[in-house]
Design an enzyme around this catalytic site. Structure first.
Site, mmCIF file in Angstrom:
data_model
loop_
_atom_site.group_PDB
_atom_site.id
_atom_site.type_symbol
_atom_site.label_atom_id
_atom_site.label_comp_id
_atom_site.label_asym_id
_atom_site.label_seq_id
_atom_site.Cartn_x
_atom_site.Cartn_y
_atom_site.Cartn_z
ATOM 1 N N LYS A 161 47.801 8.808 -8.607
ATOM 2 C CA LYS A 161 49.165 9.499 -8.898
ATOM 3 C C LYS A 161 49.097 10.395 -9.659
ATOM 4 O O LYS A 161 49.823 11.433 -9.574
ATOM 5 C CB LYS A 161 50.032 8.171 -9.316
ATOM 6 C CG LYS A 161 50.548 7.161 -8.174
ATOM 7 C CD LYS A 161 51.111 5.759 -8.799
ATOM 8 C CE LYS A 161 51.448 4.935 -7.801
ATOM 9 N NZ LYS A 161 51.691 3.494 -8.122
ATOM 10 N N GLN A 187 53.025 -0.324 -12.870
ATOM 11 C CA GLN A 187 52.103 -0.658 -11.822
ATOM 12 C C GLN A 187 52.066 -2.276 -11.525
ATOM 13 O O GLN A 187 51.587 -2.694 -12.536
ATOM 14 C CB GLN A 187 50.760 0.027 -12.203
ATOM 15 C CG GLN A 187 49.606 -0.106 -10.991
ATOM 16 C CD GLN A 187 49.975 0.867 -9.603
ATOM 17 O OE1 GLN A 187 50.592 2.060 -9.859
ATOM 18 N NE2 GLN A 187 49.740 0.167 -8.674
ATOM 19 N N ASP A 190 60.447 3.900 -8.404
ATOM 20 C CA ASP A 190 60.184 2.872 -7.454
ATOM 21 C C ASP A 190 61.279 2.283 -6.500
ATOM 22 O O ASP A 190 60.915 1.617 -5.470
ATOM 23 C CB ASP A 190 59.305 1.797 -8.128
ATOM 24 C CG ASP A 190 57.728 1.669 -7.622
ATOM 25 O OD1 ASP A 190 57.356 2.483 -6.819
ATOM 26 O OD2 ASP A 190 56.963 0.786 -8.027
#
Length: 292
Positions: free
Chosen positions: A57, A101, A124
């Site tokens: 990322k 995460q 997200d």
């Protein structure tokens, strides 16, 4: 007789096109805003897979011009410490997107922590407000993996209207939002899962089959309708007898390629699209902050 082979849905190639589009959009906006878009990824502990995802990322952010505000915390970090960090990032004008995460260490309540992220920075797409907006077909940040699936199908001009779509998996990360997005595109949706009976009968009737269960090569040729579109969301790391590890999906690629019309590879299918949608969500939040 020549064996038919499915056309690849190349997520890797298409994700690079999206990266170029975002890079161009950021270059234009940055001169107006006076800063680049910013993404903060929070990682707790030393999960090797998570560390690899975070590095991936970071590289993707760098390639398009998104500033990274990543934080790596030791395994023993408390909920209140992480909550405090998220609240400070919510208030930080340089940060447009915040991502925790997963998975987190088992003693940390990941759902409660995700709820601390401001909905407009929830890149997200997992905050209840954003999931509610998805259900109501209202604008909002969408879950990255299912959004990536939808963009890839769109890129290959695969019509969903009136088609029977079967989603194999019911997680909040993929299965549930995926089903909602397919419904929004006027598909008729069936959700199957670990307790589903007569699974082959259901998958065999799918015009569009989305596999997201995390079981290596579960989907065989016998489970797929001839001419179907098969999207493999599974990423499973297996080790052979020589100790070499490799990634495979939930679909038996070689078998299914002989019956499906379109098929995603693993790796190189939905994985790169998920990262591309994370970057897209960050830029969308950035644009909203500019316009507000």
């Amino acid at each position: 007789m020549e064996t038919k082979t499915a056309k690849l849905l190349d997520g890797k190639a298409y994700s690079l096109k999206i990266h170029e589009q975002l890079k161009s959009a950021i270059a234009q906006l940055e001169s107006i805003v006076g800063r680049p878009p910013g993404l903060a990824v929070l990682m707790v502990g030393d999960n090797p897979a998570s560390a690899a995802y975070v590095r991936n990322k970071e590289r993707a952010c760098e390639s398009v011009g998104i500033a990274s505000f990543n934080r790596h915390f030791p395994r023993e970090t408390s909920f209140s410490e992480l909550q405090s960090v998220i609240h400070s990032l919510n208030d930080d004008k340089r940060v447009d997107g915040i991502l925790v995460q997963l998975p987190l260490p088992p003693d940390l309540d990941s759902v409660a922590l995700l709820h601390q992220i401001a909905p407009e920075k929830d890149v997200d797409g997992l905050h209840p407000l954003n999931l509610g907006r998805l259900i109501r077909s209202e604008p909002g940040l969408r879950s990255c993996t299912p959004a990536g699936v939808m963009r890839l199908l769109q890129e290959y001009s695969i019509s969903l209207e009136g088609k029977h779509a079967v989603v194999l998996g019911r997680s909040i990360l993929v299965g549930k939002p995926m089903s909602m997005m397919l419904l929004e595109a006027n598909a008729t949706v069936t959700i199957a899962h670990s307790r589903t009976q007569n699974l082959q009968e259901i998958t065999k009737n799918a015009d569009i089959l989305i596999a997201a269960v995390g079981i290596p090569q579960l989907i065989t040729a016998q489970m797929v309708k001839k001419g179907a579109v098969v999207v493999d969301v599974g990423i499973n790391r297996i080790t052979d007898q020589n100790g070499k590890s490799r990634l495979i999906g939930d679909v038996n690629f070689e078998e299914v390629a002989t019956v499906a019309n379109f098929l995603t590879p693993v790796p190189g299918g939905i994985g790169p699209m998920t990262v591309a949608m994370l970057l897209q969500n960050t830029v969308n939040s950035y644009q909203l902050s500019v316009n507000s």
